[in-house]
Design a protein around this motif. Structure first.
Motif, PDB file in Angstrom:
ATOM      1  N   HIS A  53       0.828  -1.208   0.000  1.00 54.76           N
ATOM      2  CA  HIS A  53       0.000   0.000   0.000  1.00 54.76           C
ATOM      3  C   HIS A  53       0.861   1.257   0.000  1.00 54.76           C
ATOM      4  N   LEU A  54       1.813   1.276  -0.912  1.00 58.51           N
ATOM      5  CA  LEU A  54       2.736   2.396  -1.019  1.00 58.51           C
ATOM      6  C   LEU A  54       2.563   3.117  -2.349  1.00 58.51           C
ATOM      7  N   LYS A  55       2.939   4.385  -2.371  1.00 58.75           N
ATOM      8  CA  LYS A  55       3.010   5.147  -3.602  1.00 58.75           C
ATOM      9  C   LYS A  55       4.471   5.225  -4.039  1.00 58.75           C
ATOM     10  N   GLN A  56       4.678   5.382  -5.336  1.00 60.64           N
ATOM     11  CA  GLN A  56       6.043   5.381  -5.848  1.00 60.64           C
ATOM     12  C   GLN A  56       6.893   6.472  -5.216  1.00 60.64           C
ATOM     13  N   GLU A  57       6.289   7.627  -4.941  1.00 63.20           N
ATOM     14  CA  GLU A  57       7.062   8.726  -4.365  1.00 63.20           C
ATOM     15  C   GLU A  57       7.511   8.455  -2.932  1.00 63.20           C
ATOM     16  N   GLU A  58       6.995   7.393  -2.324  1.00 66.96           N
ATOM     17  CA  GLU A  58       7.438   7.029  -0.979  1.00 66.96           C
ATOM     18  C   GLU A  58       8.727   6.213  -0.989  1.00 66.96           C
ATOM     19  N   ILE A  59       9.162   5.773  -2.164  1.00 67.33           N
ATOM     20  CA  ILE A  59      10.393   4.987  -2.273  1.00 67.33           C
ATOM     21  C   ILE A  59      11.574   5.936  -2.421  1.00 67.33           C
ATOM     22  N   ARG A  60      12.485   5.868  -1.460  1.00 68.31           N
ATOM     23  CA  ARG A  60      13.658   6.752  -1.450  1.00 68.31           C
ATOM     24  C   ARG A  60      14.774   6.207  -2.330  1.00 68.31           C
ATOM     25  N   PHE A  61      14.963   4.902  -2.349  1.00 69.14           N
ATOM     26  CA  PHE A  61      16.071   4.313  -3.096  1.00 69.14           C
ATOM     27  C   PHE A  61      15.589   3.205  -4.024  1.00 69.14           C
ATOM     28  N   TRP A  62      16.125   3.217  -5.251  1.00 70.49           N
ATOM     29  CA  TRP A  62      15.846   2.171  -6.229  1.00 70.49           C
ATOM     30  C   TRP A  62      17.144   1.400  -6.460  1.00 70.49           C
ATOM     31  N   VAL A  63      17.184   0.201  -5.901  1.00 67.69           N
ATOM     32  CA  VAL A  63      18.387  -0.645  -5.936  1.00 67.69           C
ATOM     33  C   VAL A  63      18.198  -1.642  -7.077  1.00 67.69           C
ATOM     34  N   LEU A  64      18.508  -1.204  -8.281  1.00 67.58           N
ATOM     35  CA  LEU A  64      18.257  -2.008  -9.473  1.00 67.58           C
ATOM     36  C   LEU A  64      19.544  -2.636  -9.987  1.00 67.58           C
ATOM     37  N   HIS A  65      19.454  -3.894 -10.340  1.00 66.16           N
ATOM     38  CA  HIS A  65      20.576  -4.654 -10.904  1.00 66.16           C
ATOM     39  C   HIS A  65      21.136  -3.944 -12.126  1.00 66.16           C
ATOM     40  N   SER A  66      22.441  -3.726 -12.120  1.00 69.49           N
ATOM     41  CA  SER A  66      23.115  -3.038 -13.227  1.00 69.49           C
ATOM     42  C   SER A  66      23.340  -4.011 -14.380  1.00 69.49           C
ATOM     43  N   ALA A  67      22.251  -4.410 -15.003  1.00 72.37           N
ATOM     44  CA  ALA A  67      22.316  -5.430 -16.043  1.00 72.37           C
ATOM     45  C   ALA A  67      23.069  -4.945 -17.274  1.00 72.37           C
ATOM     46  N   GLY A  68      22.911  -3.678 -17.589  1.00 67.99           N
ATOM     47  CA  GLY A  68      23.540  -3.100 -18.763  1.00 67.99           C
ATOM     48  C   GLY A  68      22.948  -1.728 -18.998  1.00 67.99           C
ATOM     49  N   ARG A  69      23.608  -0.953 -19.815  1.00 69.41           N
ATOM     50  CA  ARG A  69      23.165   0.420 -20.064  1.00 69.41           C
ATOM     51  C   ARG A  69      21.750   0.460 -20.635  1.00 69.41           C
ATOM     52  N   GLY A  70      21.481  -0.395 -21.625  1.00 69.32           N
ATOM     53  CA  GLY A  70      20.172  -0.385 -22.262  1.00 69.32           C
ATOM     54  C   GLY A  70      19.053  -0.772 -21.324  1.00 69.32           C
ATOM     55  N   VAL A  71      19.275  -1.784 -20.471  1.00 71.87           N
ATOM     56  CA  VAL A  71      18.251  -2.214 -19.521  1.00 71.87           C
ATOM     57  C   VAL A  71      17.950  -1.099 -18.537  1.00 71.87           C
ATOM     58  N   LEU A  72      18.988  -0.425 -18.018  1.00 74.83           N
ATOM     59  CA  LEU A  72      18.772   0.646 -17.052  1.00 74.83           C
ATOM     60  C   LEU A  72      18.043   1.835 -17.680  1.00 74.83           C
ATOM     61  N   GLU A  73      18.415   2.177 -18.904  1.00 74.04           N
ATOM     62  CA  GLU A  73      17.749   3.298 -19.576  1.00 74.04           C
ATOM     63  C   GLU A  73      16.269   3.003 -19.786  1.00 74.04           C
ATOM     64  N   THR A 104      25.973  -8.314  -8.456  1.00 73.69           N
ATOM     65  CA  THR A 104      25.851  -6.910  -8.852  1.00 73.69           C
ATOM     66  C   THR A 104      24.852  -6.136  -8.014  1.00 73.69           C
ATOM     67  N   VAL A 105      23.659  -6.669  -7.800  1.00 80.09           N
ATOM     68  CA  VAL A 105      22.640  -5.923  -7.078  1.00 80.09           C
ATOM     69  C   VAL A 105      23.065  -5.692  -5.628  1.00 80.09           C
ATOM     70  N   LEU A 106      23.861  -6.597  -5.057  1.00 89.35           N
ATOM     71  CA  LEU A 106      24.390  -6.395  -3.709  1.00 89.35           C
ATOM     72  C   LEU A 106      25.441  -5.301  -3.706  1.00 89.35           C
TER      73      LEU A 106
END
Length: 341
Positions: free
Chosen positions: A253-273, A303-305
């Motif tokens: 029951h959260l809104k996106q603006e309540e998330i302070r950090f996005w810890v996303l796997h650095s899969a590659g430049r294209g995936v992140l973009e 990577t995500v760690l």
């Protein structure tokens, strides 16, 4: 019942570091398209468990596996020691060990080597998460979470070790060139307890789309590992990140603006973009993922760690801040967790 908390996180890499230009020279690609995979990857440096002076891309499968074993134990041991030092505990206090890798095969596996290296107690419980690709660092975290929910008085250790350089392959396919342009070697270790201060893991969620089973993983021509990495992954992966993030927010029951950090796997430049566009994130939201990609490349499950470690080391988090952590893997899957500082 208290939620498990990440009380310490250590990372390690081989000491040998290559620039993208050096690795491009080793791979001997001459056409502009393949050269572009290296030079426009968003990666500046990568660490490899090889000797610069003597390395040649002609190793046998036996030599590759021996290098995986030696390098995996070495950098895994270093990451574990750093985590233990942070936590202020000894290896003998660890009750549960989860190891994960997809870049080599051992029997007994890495967990047994680390139990011996650190003289852990004879009653330590172990599990190995194998062949689940870049998402398996998240799956290892999930296993530790589940164990501590069942045994809240235990201490759990997760160790992700990847020697991606032991899976290099040279052929004429574009997907092989992409793999050779982004993957690197690294290890991460985290200690979790139910009563410590750190990053609380509120829960996990998985998203598995077996329709895409054949798009990512390994093949083994003549017994030699070769990464399978379809160009379709960039679009599918980012869409699944968006879907999983939305499902996590909905569950809690959260809104996106309540998330302070996005810890996303650095899969590659294209995936992140694409993930940035799909989810609707700003450049600041992806700064840690891009930082890891730039400095280390894609170290598969570790990577995500590494990304989480960069968030912690930044000192930007305040008590109560929330984070969404997501990694992608073969199968095809997205694995996520909700975190709270």
């Amino acid at each position: 019942m208290p939620n498990p908390t990440i009380v310490a996180l250590g990372t390690a890499n081989p000491t040998t570091q290559f620039s993208q230009e050096e690795l491009l020279s080793l791979a001997s690609y001459t056409d502009e398209r393949r050269r572009g995979f290296f030079l426009h990857s968003g990666i500046e440096k990568r660490h490899m468990y090889v000797e610069k002076a003597t390395f040649r891309p002609t190793e046998t499968t036996d030599e590759l596996n021996a290098r995986f074993r030696k390098g995996g134990v070495e950098i895994g041991r270093l990451a574990i020691q750093r985590a233990l030092d942070q936590a202020g505990c000894s290896a003998q206090e660890i009750d549960f060990v989860v190891t994960t890798t997809c870049t080599g095969r051992l029997c007994p596996n890495l967990d047994a080597y680390f139990v011996r290296e650190f003289a852990m107690k004879e009653r330590v419980q172990r599990v190995h998460v194998g062949d689940m690709g870049c998402a398996s660092g998240m799956i290892a975290l999930q296993q530790a979470y589940n164990h501590l929910r069942a045994f809240p008085d235990h201490r759990a250790l997760i160790v992700s070790v990847e020697i991606c350089s032991s899976t290099y392959y040279l052929d004429d396919s574009l997907e092989t060139a992409v793999a050779n342009a982004i993957f690197a070697d690294g290890a991460a270790a985290a200690i979790l307890t139910s009563d410590g201060a750190g990053v609380e893991v509120l829960g996990h969620m998985s998203l598995v789309r077996s329709d895409y089973l054949d798009l990512m993983g390994f093949t083994y021509p003549s017994g030699r590992p070769r990464i399978l990495l379809s160009k379709e992954i960039r679009g599918i992966g980012s869409a699944m990140m968006k879907e999983l993030a939305a499902a996590i927010l909905d569950r809690y029951h959260l809104k996106q603006e309540e998330i302070r950090f996005w810890v996303l796997h650095s899969a590659g430049r294209g995936v992140l973009e694409r993930a940035q566009r799909e989810i609707g994130l700003g450049d600041a939201d992806l700064q840690f993922s891009r930082q890891v990609l730039r400095r280390f490349g894609n170290m598969s499950s570790a990577t995500v760690l590494f990304v989480l470690n960069e968030v912690i080391r930044s000192g930007q988090a305040s008590p109560g801040d929330l984070g969404v952590m997501i990694a992608l893997g073969p199968g095809f899957c997205a694995e996520g967790a909700l975190l709270r500082w």
